[in-house]
Scaffold this motif. Structure first.
Motif, PDB file in Angstrom:
ATOM      1  N   HIS A 181      23.334  56.336 -79.625  1.00 31.96           N
ATOM      2  CA  HIS A 181      24.155  55.202 -80.060  1.00 31.96           C
ATOM      3  C   HIS A 181      24.995  54.676 -78.892  1.00 31.96           C
ATOM      4  CE1 HIS A 181      26.186  52.744 -83.108  1.00 31.96           C
ATOM      5  NE2 HIS A 181      27.294  52.968 -82.429  1.00 31.96           N
ATOM      6  N   ALA A 182      25.564  55.575 -78.098  1.00 29.10           N
ATOM      7  CA  ALA A 182      26.380  55.163 -76.955  1.00 29.10           C
ATOM      8  C   ALA A 182      25.543  54.434 -75.908  1.00 29.10           C
ATOM      9  CB  ALA A 182      27.069  56.381 -76.343  1.00 29.10           C
ATOM     10  N   LEU A 183      24.333  54.917 -75.641  1.00 31.70           N
ATOM     11  CA  LEU A 183      23.455  54.242 -74.688  1.00 31.70           C
ATOM     12  C   LEU A 183      23.068  52.860 -75.199  1.00 31.70           C
ATOM     13  CD1 LEU A 183      21.099  57.182 -73.617  1.00 31.70           C
ATOM     14  CD2 LEU A 183      22.839  56.076 -72.200  1.00 31.70           C
ATOM     15  N   THR A 184      22.784  52.759 -76.500  1.00 30.64           N
ATOM     16  CA  THR A 184      22.433  51.458 -77.079  1.00 30.64           C
ATOM     17  C   THR A 184      23.582  50.473 -76.913  1.00 30.64           C
ATOM     18  OG1 THR A 184      20.988  52.543 -78.695  1.00 30.64           O
ATOM     19  CG2 THR A 184      21.656  50.282 -79.165  1.00 30.64           C
ATOM     20  N   ASP A 185      24.803  50.917 -77.212  1.00 32.52           N
ATOM     21  CA  ASP A 185      25.977  50.052 -77.025  1.00 32.52           C
ATOM     22  C   ASP A 185      26.106  49.608 -75.571  1.00 32.52           C
ATOM     23  OD1 ASP A 185      26.676  50.263 -79.687  1.00 32.52           O
ATOM     24  OD2 ASP A 185      28.254  51.759 -79.359  1.00 32.52           O
ATOM     25  N   PHE A 186      25.908  50.546 -74.664  1.00 30.53           N
ATOM     26  CA  PHE A 186      26.059  50.269 -73.238  1.00 30.53           C
ATOM     27  C   PHE A 186      25.028  49.242 -72.768  1.00 30.53           C
ATOM     28  CE2 PHE A 186      24.983  51.866 -68.808  1.00 30.53           C
ATOM     29  CZ  PHE A 186      26.032  51.203 -68.188  1.00 30.53           C
ATOM     30  N   TYR A 187      23.756  49.442 -73.135  1.00 32.88           N
ATOM     31  CA  TYR A 187      22.721  48.509 -72.701  1.00 32.88           C
ATOM     32  C   TYR A 187      22.898  47.142 -73.364  1.00 32.88           C
ATOM     33  CZ  TYR A 187      20.494  52.843 -71.111  1.00 32.88           C
ATOM     34  OH  TYR A 187      20.225  54.054 -70.516  1.00 32.88           O
ATOM     35  N   ALA A 188      23.331  47.125 -74.621  1.00 32.66           N
ATOM     36  CA  ALA A 188      23.540  45.850 -75.311  1.00 32.66           C
ATOM     37  C   ALA A 188      24.660  45.048 -74.648  1.00 32.66           C
ATOM     38  CB  ALA A 188      23.870  46.100 -76.783  1.00 32.66           C
ATOM     39  N   GLU A 189      25.729  45.720 -74.265  1.00 32.86           N
ATOM     40  CA  GLU A 189      26.834  45.042 -73.587  1.00 32.86           C
ATOM     41  C   GLU A 189      26.378  44.478 -72.247  1.00 32.86           C
ATOM     42  OE1 GLU A 189      31.318  46.004 -71.806  1.00 32.86           O
ATOM     43  OE2 GLU A 189      30.282  47.498 -73.042  1.00 32.86           O
ATOM     44  N   ARG A 190      25.619  45.272 -71.503  1.00 27.49           N
ATOM     45  CA  ARG A 190      25.132  44.813 -70.195  1.00 27.49           C
ATOM     46  C   ARG A 190      24.170  43.636 -70.359  1.00 27.49           C
ATOM     47  NH1 ARG A 190      26.182  47.610 -65.536  1.00 27.49           N
ATOM     48  NH2 ARG A 190      24.422  46.499 -64.610  1.00 27.49           N
ATOM     49  N   ALA A 191      23.296  43.719 -71.366  1.00 28.29           N
ATOM     50  CA  ALA A 191      22.338  42.630 -71.582  1.00 28.29           C
ATOM     51  C   ALA A 191      23.060  41.334 -71.937  1.00 28.29           C
ATOM     52  CB  ALA A 191      21.344  43.015 -72.676  1.00 28.29           C
ATOM     53  N   ALA A 192      24.095  41.424 -72.768  1.00 24.29           N
ATOM     54  CA  ALA A 192      24.876  40.227 -73.120  1.00 24.29           C
ATOM     55  C   ALA A 192      25.557  39.647 -71.886  1.00 24.29           C
ATOM     56  CB  ALA A 192      25.899  40.574 -74.190  1.00 24.29           C
ATOM     57  N   ASP A 193      26.131  40.514 -71.056  1.00 23.11           N
ATOM     58  CA  ASP A 193      26.762  40.059 -69.808  1.00 23.11           C
ATOM     59  C   ASP A 193      25.743  39.404 -68.880  1.00 23.11           C
ATOM     60  OD1 ASP A 193      29.201  40.973 -70.681  1.00 23.11           O
ATOM     61  OD2 ASP A 193      29.145  42.833 -69.498  1.00 23.11           O
ATOM     62  N   HIS A 194      24.497  39.831 -69.006  1.00 24.04           N
ATOM     63  CA  HIS A 194      23.417  39.287 -68.180  1.00 24.04           C
ATOM     64  C   HIS A 194      22.945  37.924 -68.692  1.00 24.04           C
ATOM     65  CE1 HIS A 194      20.137  39.620 -65.302  1.00 24.04           C
ATOM     66  NE2 HIS A 194      19.248  39.410 -66.261  1.00 24.04           N
ATOM     67  N   GLY A 195      23.460  37.521 -69.845  1.00 24.48           N
ATOM     68  CA  GLY A 195      23.080  36.226 -70.396  1.00 24.48           C
ATOM     69  C   GLY A 195      21.928  36.286 -71.376  1.00 24.48           C
ATOM     70  N   TRP A 196      21.530  37.499 -71.759  1.00 28.93           N
ATOM     71  CA  TRP A 196      20.459  37.642 -72.751  1.00 28.93           C
ATOM     72  C   TRP A 196      21.053  37.429 -74.138  1.00 28.93           C
ATOM     73  CZ3 TRP A 196      18.861  41.592 -76.426  1.00 28.93           C
ATOM     74  CH2 TRP A 196      17.530  41.461 -76.834  1.00 28.93           C
ATOM     75  N   ASN A 197      20.445  36.559 -74.932  1.00 27.29           N
ATOM     76  CA  ASN A 197      21.034  36.201 -76.215  1.00 27.29           C
ATOM     77  C   ASN A 197      20.289  36.797 -77.406  1.00 27.29           C
ATOM     78  OD1 ASN A 197      18.736  34.658 -76.228  1.00 27.29           O
ATOM     79  ND2 ASN A 197      19.785  32.674 -76.162  1.00 27.29           N
ATOM     80  N   GLY A 198      19.509  37.841 -77.164  1.00 30.99           N
ATOM     81  CA  GLY A 198      18.832  38.510 -78.262  1.00 30.99           C
ATOM     82  C   GLY A 198      19.791  39.356 -79.085  1.00 30.99           C
ATOM     83  N   SER A 199      19.357  39.744 -80.269  1.00 32.11           N
ATOM     84  CA  SER A 199      20.178  40.557 -81.155  1.00 32.11           C
ATOM     85  C   SER A 199      20.153  42.019 -80.732  1.00 32.11           C
ATOM     86  CB  SER A 199      19.656  40.458 -82.595  1.00 32.11           C
ATOM     87  OG  SER A 199      18.370  41.052 -82.690  1.00 32.11           O
ATOM     88  N   ARG A 200      21.086  42.783 -81.295  1.00 35.48           N
ATOM     89  CA  ARG A 200      21.083  44.225 -81.046  1.00 35.48           C
ATOM     90  C   ARG A 200      19.764  44.849 -81.507  1.00 35.48           C
ATOM     91  NH1 ARG A 200      24.865  48.475 -80.510  1.00 35.48           N
ATOM     92  NH2 ARG A 200      24.175  50.429 -81.450  1.00 35.48           N
ATOM     93  N   GLN A 201      19.252  44.389 -82.656  1.00 32.46           N
ATOM     94  CA  GLN A 201      17.993  44.945 -83.145  1.00 32.46           C
ATOM     95  C   GLN A 201      16.840  44.592 -82.218  1.00 32.46           C
ATOM     96  OE1 GLN A 201      17.556  47.162 -85.709  1.00 32.46           O
ATOM     97  NE2 GLN A 201      15.549  47.304 -84.703  1.00 32.46           N
ATOM     98  N   ALA A 202      16.857  43.385 -81.660  1.00 32.42           N
ATOM     99  CA  ALA A 202      15.807  43.008 -80.708  1.00 32.42           C
ATOM    100  C   ALA A 202      15.852  43.909 -79.476  1.00 32.42           C
ATOM    101  CB  ALA A 202      15.952  41.540 -80.315  1.00 32.42           C
TER     102      ALA A 202
END
Length: 310
Positions: A264-285
């Motif tokens: 769960h912590a890794l998922t949160d971490f990668y999702a935050e980084r992806a959003a900062d990278h400008g990726w607009n996909g959902s957490r489930q994606a």
């Protein structure tokens, strides 16, 4: 199949499209494969070869970055169809190509024989006289094109990377992380380290990444997936993430639900980084794309943790 500088990217078809790549380097009518996927990738490899106009007998080398099965599981079957090719592998991995019994047994103990057959196919031994153990600095000569093998542990002790001196690019297996094209944005590629079991070593991985960057390559060719540029920026991203991932593992160490908490912590971490990278996909994606890697990264971090606390 895409190509640049005589380097052809091959989708091995493992798991999903654009997940697992192998490469064909062509020079003066001869070829070298770098990694090969599973047994089920062999038709893709031979089709790619035919697309370049080469025959199987014109392949001189099959170079394996390491012996994890998504990279080397099909080596025996492919080598059987390449009558002139020698198989080049890290010295720690050579015995597993000659006799894959231990590789098969270890993976089967985790996944079961039926899943192994379905996912990878039965591993085929390679005759010892066709296997070359490539120590640090070993040069594979492809018609005068030097493919230099570098010892790059961190992901695995039996990992080598290949510096193609003519194109000035590196084939990095899993040492330079994972970069799936689905995450590309205007900011460029998005990259994630791979800490999969059982030999993850963050210090060694930092050192291996620095060593590859010091070559000033124009691009890194990753198994997962294809080539990336902006090498120094991506290396900085990898270093920062390795540190955070190991910190998360240390926090998780004494938690009763350690594995689930870490995933769960890794998922949160990668999702935050992806959003900062400008990726607009959902957490489930994000989970759909990275679920296997999150699971394996968590497992590898836990193996590393347990090794630290022995």
């Amino acid at each position: 199949m895409t190509s640049l500088h005589g380097i052809h990217t091959i989708d091995t078809g493992f798991v999903r499209p654009r997940f697992d790549a192998a490469y064909l380097v062509v020079e003066n009518g001869h070829g070298a494969f770098i990694d090969c996927g599973t047994n089920y990738a062999v038709p893709h490899m031979l089709d790619a070869l035919a697309d370049t106009g080469l025959e199987p007998a014109q392949v001189d080398w099959l170079i394996l970055t390491h012996v994890h099965l998504d990279h080397a599981g099909g080596a025996g079957e492919l080598a059987a169809r390449l009558p002139q090719a020698k198989v080049v592998v890290h010295p720690r991995g050579a015995r597993h190509m000659i006799d894959p019994t231990q590789l098969w047994a270890g993976a089967s103990a985790v996944y079961g024989e039926a899943v192994m057959e379905q996912t990878y196919g039965r591993l085929r031994p390679i005759p010892a006289e066709r296997v070359i153990a490539a120590p640090e600095g070993h040069v594979v000569d492809l018609q005068g094109r030097a493919l230099r093998c570098l010892d790059t542990p961190g992901h695995a002790l039996h990992h080598l990377s290949v510096h193609d001196e003519k194109a000035n690019v590196c084939f990095t297996g899993d040492t330079f992380g994972l970069s799936y094209r689905e995450f590309d944005t205007a900011k460029g590629p998005f990259i994630v380290p791979t800490s999969s079991p059982v030999q993850f070593d963050p210090g060694a991985l930092h050192d291996s990444i620095r060593r590859l960057v010091a070559l000033h390559p124009e691009a890194m060719y990753l198994t997962h997936y294809d080539h990336v540029r902006d090498v120094e920026k991506l290396a900085d991203d990898l270093h920062a993430q390795i540190d955070v991932m190991t910190e998360l593992a240390l926090v998780a160490y004494r938690k009763p639900d350690r594995h689930d908490w870490l995933k769960h912590a890794l998922t949160d971490f990668y999702a935050e980084r992806a959003a900062d990278h400008g990726w607009n996909g959902s957490r489930q994606a994000l989970i759909d794309i990275l679920s296997m890697d999150i699971e394996l990264n968590a497992q590898g971090l836990e193996v590393w943790l347990d090794r630290q606390h022995r």
